[in-house]
Design a protein around this motif. Structure first.
Motif, short mmCIF file in Angstrom:
data_model
loop_
_atom_site.label_atom_id
_atom_site.label_comp_id
_atom_site.label_asym_id
_atom_site.label_seq_id
_atom_site.Cartn_x
_atom_site.Cartn_y
_atom_site.Cartn_z
N THR A 1 5.22 -0.70 -5.13
CA THR A 1 6.53 0.17 -4.67
C THR A 1 6.38 0.79 -3.50
O THR A 1 7.14 0.69 -2.38
CB THR A 1 6.50 1.19 -5.67
OG1 THR A 1 6.57 0.51 -6.81
CG2 THR A 1 7.88 1.94 -5.64
N SER B 1 3.36 -2.93 -14.85
CA SER B 1 4.08 -3.20 -13.36
C SER B 1 4.52 -4.33 -12.74
O SER B 1 3.82 -5.30 -13.12
CB SER B 1 3.13 -2.53 -12.22
OG SER B 1 3.60 -2.21 -11.14
N ASP C 1 0.26 2.72 -8.39
CA ASP C 1 -0.52 2.02 -9.43
C ASP C 1 -1.01 0.98 -8.45
O ASP C 1 -1.97 0.76 -7.84
CB ASP C 1 0.44 1.60 -10.50
CG ASP C 1 -0.20 0.85 -11.53
OD1 ASP C 1 -1.42 0.56 -11.53
OD2 ASP C 1 0.49 0.73 -12.54
N THR C 2 -0.33 -0.24 -8.73
CA THR C 2 -0.67 -1.47 -7.79
C THR C 2 -0.34 -1.15 -6.27
O THR C 2 -0.87 -1.69 -5.49
CB THR C 2 0.30 -2.68 -8.07
OG1 THR C 2 1.53 -2.45 -7.89
CG2 THR C 2 -0.02 -3.04 -9.70
N GLY C 3 0.61 -0.31 -5.85
CA GLY C 3 0.89 -0.02 -4.46
C GLY C 3 1.95 -0.78 -4.21
O GLY C 3 2.63 -0.62 -3.12
N TYR D 1 8.68 -0.88 -12.89
CA TYR D 1 7.95 -0.88 -14.22
C TYR D 1 8.99 -1.53 -15.19
O TYR D 1 10.20 -1.18 -15.37
CB TYR D 1 7.54 0.48 -14.60
CG TYR D 1 5.96 0.38 -14.72
CD1 TYR D 1 5.39 0.41 -15.81
CD2 TYR D 1 5.32 0.49 -13.41
CE1 TYR D 1 3.90 0.53 -15.82
CE2 TYR D 1 3.90 0.57 -13.54
CZ TYR D 1 3.21 0.54 -14.74
OH TYR D 1 1.83 0.47 -14.69
N LYS E 1 -4.23 5.68 -9.19
CA LYS E 1 -5.14 4.81 -9.91
C LYS E 1 -5.84 3.78 -8.96
O LYS E 1 -5.34 2.67 -8.85
CB LYS E 1 -4.46 3.84 -11.17
CG LYS E 1 -3.76 4.35 -11.83
CD LYS E 1 -2.80 3.66 -12.96
CE LYS E 1 -2.03 4.30 -14.15
NZ LYS E 1 -1.23 3.37 -14.76
N ILE F 1 -0.08 6.13 -18.42
CA ILE F 1 0.00 7.46 -18.78
C ILE F 1 1.64 8.01 -19.00
O ILE F 1 2.69 7.27 -18.24
CB ILE F 1 -0.52 8.31 -17.71
CG1 ILE F 1 -0.14 7.98 -16.50
CG2 ILE F 1 -1.90 8.41 -18.15
CD1 ILE F 1 -0.31 9.28 -15.50
P1 IMP Z 1 3.15 0.49 -8.43
O1 IMP Z 1 4.40 -0.32 -7.69
O2 IMP Z 1 2.46 -0.59 -9.15
O3 IMP Z 1 2.32 1.05 -7.53
O4 IMP Z 1 4.06 1.33 -9.31
C1 IMP Z 1 4.50 2.39 -9.14
C2 IMP Z 1 5.51 2.76 -10.08
O5 IMP Z 1 5.18 2.40 -11.46
C3 IMP Z 1 5.56 4.54 -10.12
O6 IMP Z 1 6.44 5.11 -9.41
C4 IMP Z 1 5.91 4.77 -11.57
O7 IMP Z 1 7.17 5.14 -11.78
C5 IMP Z 1 5.24 3.62 -12.21
N1 IMP Z 1 4.12 3.49 -13.04
C6 IMP Z 1 3.05 3.31 -12.66
N2 IMP Z 1 1.76 3.88 -13.38
C7 IMP Z 1 2.44 4.22 -14.49
C8 IMP Z 1 2.02 4.99 -15.70
O8 IMP Z 1 0.75 4.83 -15.88
N3 IMP Z 1 2.93 5.28 -16.41
C9 IMP Z 1 4.13 5.50 -16.12
N4 IMP Z 1 4.77 4.93 -15.03
C10 IMP Z 1 3.86 4.46 -14.11
#
Ligand code: IMP
Ligand code: MG
Length: 180
Positions: A110, A79, A106-108, A74, A134, A156
């Protein structure tokens, strides 16, 4: 307090610590049931998952190991697809049951990245335990075994989650008030 300010943004109370505690207890009891007779390795994704992991793991009753990796994707409230690994894995994971512990998917990206790494390390099985999901933001085809709560696509903070480094220490979860 229902409203807080972190840096340049305002946030409103969204999930209370009581609701969080209930969801964590439910997940722990499911994991305890599923992991009977196994010795799982819990792999905690830092930094965000540190609070959730501390609550969850104190409720886990099966023998287990706990280890940590540190990833970051992030930047601000967005993201990015670039996952940086800031602290690597040293344990031998071959033939282990691994439970990945994450604060939010979130997007998945990670988690998808992590799952590919684990498959290359020849783990016996991988389960994903995320406190928050999400669904509307998810871009990857992930099998997520344990979800504490599903939430809408808002940014959040609190309970380990940060806005540019701030807010991780809040016991409740707050959502951003959008700019008008
Ligand atoms: P992804 O790779 O988009 O799924 O993002 C996952 C990572 O982004 C999580 O491990 C969080 O650390 C961070 N993240 C995702 N959504 C939020 C949010 O709404 N608030 C704060 N950190 C977030
Ligand atoms: Mg995280």
């Amino acid at each position: 307090m229902n409203k807080i300010r972190l840096k340049d943004r305002e946030f409103t109370l969204f999930i209370t610590s009581d609701e969080i505690e209930k969801a964590v207890a439910e997940m722990a009891s499911r994991i305890n049931n599923d992991m009977k007779g196994k010795t799982p390795l819990f792999l905690v994704i830092l930094s965000g998952a540190f609070v959730f992991a501390a609550d969850l793991l104190r409720k886990i009753k099966v023998d287990c190991d706990i280890t940590f990796v540190r990833l970051a994707s992030y930047s601000g409230t967005q993201s990015t697809e670039k996952i940086r690994e800031l602290l690597g894995l040293n344990e031998v994971l071959k033939d282990r049951t691994v439970v990945v512990v994450e604060d939010i998917i979130d997007t998945g990206h990670t988690m998808d990245d992590m799952i590919h790494k684990l498959k290359n390390l020849e783990v016996a099985e991988v389960k994903i335990a995320t406190f928050l999901l999400k669904p509307a933001a998810l871009r990857k085809d992930l099998k997520i075994h344990y979800v504490g709560m599903e939430i809408p696509n808002d940014f959040i903070v609190g309970y380990g989650l940060d806005y540019d480094g701030f807010g991780r220490n809040l016991p409740d979860i707050y959502k951003v008030i959008p700019d008008l």
